[in-house]
Motif scaffolding. Structure first.
Motif, PDB file in Angstrom:
ATOM      1  N   GLY A 153     -24.016 -23.505 -24.993  1.00 19.77           N
ATOM      2  CA  GLY A 153     -23.555 -24.195 -23.789  1.00 19.77           C
ATOM      3  C   GLY A 153     -23.618 -23.392 -22.506  1.00 19.77           C
ATOM      4  O   GLY A 153     -23.332 -23.923 -21.431  1.00 19.77           O
ATOM      5  N   PHE A 154     -23.969 -22.118 -22.587  1.00 19.94           N
ATOM      6  CA  PHE A 154     -24.033 -21.292 -21.390  1.00 19.94           C
ATOM      7  C   PHE A 154     -25.328 -21.531 -20.631  1.00 19.94           C
ATOM      8  O   PHE A 154     -26.365 -21.803 -21.227  1.00 19.94           O
ATOM      9  N   LEU A 197     -20.687 -20.591 -18.023  1.00 19.72           N
ATOM     10  CA  LEU A 197     -20.376 -21.944 -18.464  1.00 19.72           C
ATOM     11  C   LEU A 197     -19.270 -22.473 -17.559  1.00 19.72           C
ATOM     12  O   LEU A 197     -18.222 -21.827 -17.448  1.00 19.72           O
TER      13      LEU A 197
END
Length: 168
Positions: A137-138, A166
């Motif tokens: 998700g980064f 993030l």
């Protein structure tokens, strides 16, 4: 599975996991973690910034956080963020998506502490880690050459780091 602060009783296990991680890094990468100062971990524990995932009574993973990381993040350090450092996984628990569990925990922790970002870095241009952290998700923000590494662990000396962020 429980996420909780590490305690002084965990120090030997934390350093065992760091050694395992460092030995693995030596087989894959040119840059690897140095031997960290015991006082660094003791301070993180005293300040409730050293964390662990416990599964069936065993430490499965450890990491540290801070609310400020100016030497790595420079002017971006002014943003309200938490910074994750030194994720080390017990080999008995690999493959259980523990970093993803840290990310989910970090989102809640960041919100509870009025932070807008979760950030981490890794030394060097490592396509495998870049891919892994983006899958978690980064956003990969690119490479940054560190200017002032005085007081940072030795693997940051004269280093270029990959930066990840993030939003929460």
């Amino acid at each position: 599975m429980k996420i909780q602060n590490s305690t002084r009783n965990d120090i030997e296990e934390i350093f065992r996991l760091y050694k395992i991680a460092t030995d693995f890094q030596k087989t894959k990468f040119i840059v690897h973690w140095p031997e960290f100062e015991r006082s660094l971990v003791e301070t993180e524990i005293a300040e409730n910034r050293q964390w662990k995932i416990v599964i069936n009574g065993q430490i499965a993973c450890v990491w540290a956080i801070t609310f400020s990381d100016p030497q790595i993040w420079e002017e971006r350090n002014n943003d309200p963020a938490i910074y994750i450092h030194r994720i080390a996984t017990n080999p008995d628990f690999r493959g259980q998506n523990l970093v993803q569990k840290i990310v989910e925990w970090s989102k809640q922790y960041a919100l509870a502490n009025h932070k807008k970002f979760i950030r981490l870095d890794t030394v060097g241009d490592n396509p495998g880690l870049i891919s892994y952290y983006t899958k978690c998700g980064f956003d990969f923000l690119g490479l940054s050459k560190l200017k002032n590494t005085e007081g940072l662990p030795a693997h940051y000396d004269n280093a270029t780091v990959s930066l990840f962020q993030l939003g929460v």
